[in-house]
Write an enzyme that holds these catalytic residues in place. Structure first.
Site, mmCIF file in Angstrom:
data_model
loop_
_atom_site.group_PDB
_atom_site.id
_atom_site.type_symbol
_atom_site.label_atom_id
_atom_site.label_comp_id
_atom_site.label_asym_id
_atom_site.label_seq_id
_atom_site.Cartn_x
_atom_site.Cartn_y
_atom_site.Cartn_z
ATOM 1 N N ARG A 87 0.838 -1.219 0.000
ATOM 2 C CA ARG A 87 0.000 0.000 0.000
ATOM 3 C C ARG A 87 0.863 1.255 0.000
ATOM 4 N NH1 ARG A 87 -1.628 2.237 4.448
ATOM 5 N NH2 ARG A 87 -1.999 0.323 5.606
ATOM 6 N N TYR A 137 -14.868 15.786 -15.972
ATOM 7 C CA TYR A 137 -15.477 14.446 -15.930
ATOM 8 C C TYR A 137 -16.500 14.422 -14.785
ATOM 9 C CZ TYR A 137 -15.846 9.437 -15.061
ATOM 10 O OH TYR A 137 -16.321 8.170 -14.839
ATOM 11 N N ASP A 156 -6.075 17.853 -15.481
ATOM 12 C CA ASP A 156 -6.418 16.503 -15.926
ATOM 13 C C ASP A 156 -6.075 16.421 -17.414
ATOM 14 O OD1 ASP A 156 -7.634 14.198 -16.881
ATOM 15 O OD2 ASP A 156 -9.300 14.320 -15.452
ATOM 16 N N LYS A 187 -7.274 5.122 -19.775
ATOM 17 C CA LYS A 187 -7.532 5.589 -21.141
ATOM 18 C C LYS A 187 -6.303 5.380 -22.024
ATOM 19 C CE LYS A 187 -11.132 6.911 -18.844
ATOM 20 N NZ LYS A 187 -12.065 5.879 -18.460
#
Ligand code: LCS
Length: 393
Positions: free
Chosen positions: A58, A111, A183, A208
């Protein structure tokens, strides 16, 4: 050996690689949750940050670290952090920079969930958000308040394909000492490098273009300085939206062919956008590579190419659009974007359905808007598919 002066493709292929004990050419998948300490003193030194190394997945993992180094090299950043999803990266960014009583200025047409998370969760924690059309840099300046702690841009926007002048907004924001995050998912680092234009942080949904094969979900933040890296890393380790090593391996592999895919899809998109624009059943097309795009000049200045994302409306509005989406055969009716396959979807009822109708209207997401993510198939086949589907309307 690649270095940060190497060309983009050399960095895409090699950056982040490290030598393991067997000389593996490809970074292995370190599928382990934890790492053995040599002794008690070693464990203590790792935890104290006095020595580099891995403790627990983690907090960090060698496969994930390789990917982070590659992403930093592709965006000309100092370092990067990988997350379990793009939204994991968005959440960590906001949680790091925003606290009770703070304010954020954001592109209205971001988004859907990037806006939704501010309007629901962060609002509940006492963070105010102003959503504006950041394509007007002076609107950004007007929206800045004494408590503004972050400016969040998305350019080109999903799905309205509007652009923001990163250089101009960064110059304004920095006069007020406010960091700017961008972004960059729609452009990918092949076509736009926000850090070079003055931004402080770059965000990607790796799902993407960077992965490009529609077989994983992931996100990243790329930064310019150590201090921001440390703050974001702490959020990542606490909140736990860390990337899994197998996920990291897939993106690491996908990223090697990034520019080949992006440039082929862009070539297809140029052809398709021009064809759609002259089609009698098409009302409008929004694509930065077309002269009809209101910010065509900014696209040429700020981006290395217009990319492969477009939106359009067909005559007959939503009903006609639904007929088109139900009639395509090669293009898949699915959300997501930036993969090798062509995808079509309807934002108002799908990706941006979570926004209020007012927020959609403000963002320019009209009911008839169809989003098209052009893949790397043969352009003639994508055109033939659209042609037969448009005939059905
Ligand atoms: N930023 C942009 C511009 C996006 O398009 C997406 C996802 C995200 C962030 C979030 O990334 P994720 O958590 O999904 O990796 N966009 C999607 C879309 O347009 N259709 O499906 C997902």
């Amino acid at each position: 050996m690649e270095n940060n002066k190497s060309g983009f493709d050399t960095r895409a292929v090699h950056a982040g690689d490290f030598k393991d004990q067997f000389g593996a050419v490809v970074t292995p998948i370190y599928q382990t949750s934890t790492f053995e300490f040599r002794n008690a003193e070693h464990g203590a030194r790792l935890f104290a940050g006095e020595e580099g190394g891995f403790i627990y997945t983690r907090i960090g993992n060698p496969t994930v670290r390789s990917l982070e180094k590659k992403l930093a090299a592709l965006e000309n950043g100092e370092d990067a952090l990988a997350f379990a999803s793009g939204m994991g990266a968005v959440s960590a960014l906001f949680a790091t920079f925003l606290g009770q009583g703070d304010h954020i200025v954001s592109t209205a047409a971001v988004y859907g969930p990037s806006r939704g998370i501010l309007e629901t969760y962060f609002a509940r924690f006492g963070v105010a958000a102003t959503f504006i059309d950041t394509s007007d840099p002076f609107a950004v300046e007007r929206a800045i308040a004494n408590n503004t702690k972050l400016i969040y841009l998305e350019t080109p926007t999903n799905p309205t394909i509007k652009l923001t002048d990163i250089e101009q907004v960064a110059a304004i924001a920095h006069q007020y000492g406010i960091p700017v995050a961008v972004d960059n998912t729609f452009a990918s680092p092949v076509l736009q490098n926000p850090l070079d234009l003055g931004a402080d942080i770059v965000l990607h949904s790796l799902t993407k273009f960077i992965n490009g094969h529609a077989d994983m979900v992931g996100g990243a933040l790329i930064v310019k300085d150590r201090e921001t890296f440390k703050r974001l890393h702490k959020t990542l380790a606490y909140f736990g939206a860390n990337m899994d090593p197998h996920q990291a391996y897939l993106v690491y592999r996908g990223a090697k062919t990034l520019s080949l895919r992006v440039l082929k899809a862009q070539e297809n998109a140029q052809t398709i956008a021009r064809w759609l624009e002259q089609h009698p059943k098409v009302e409008w097309v929004r694509y930065p590579g077309l002269k009809s795009h209101p910010q065509h000049e900014l696209a040429e200045r700020q981006m290395h190419g217009p990319g492969s994302m477009m939106s359009f409306g067909v005559k007959g509005g939503l009903q006609a659009g639904k007929k088109l989406m139900d009639s395509v055969r090669l293009a898949k009716l699915a959300v997501s974007l930036g993969g090798v396959e062509t995808l079509i979807q309807h934002p108002a009822s799908m990706t941006h359905a979570g926004l209020t109708p007012e927020a959609r209207e403000q963002a320019g997401i009209s009911d008839e808007l169809i989003r098209f993510s052009v893949g790397i198939e043969d352009a003639e086949d994508i055109l033939a598919d659209l042609e037969q589907a448009l005939e059905k309307i």
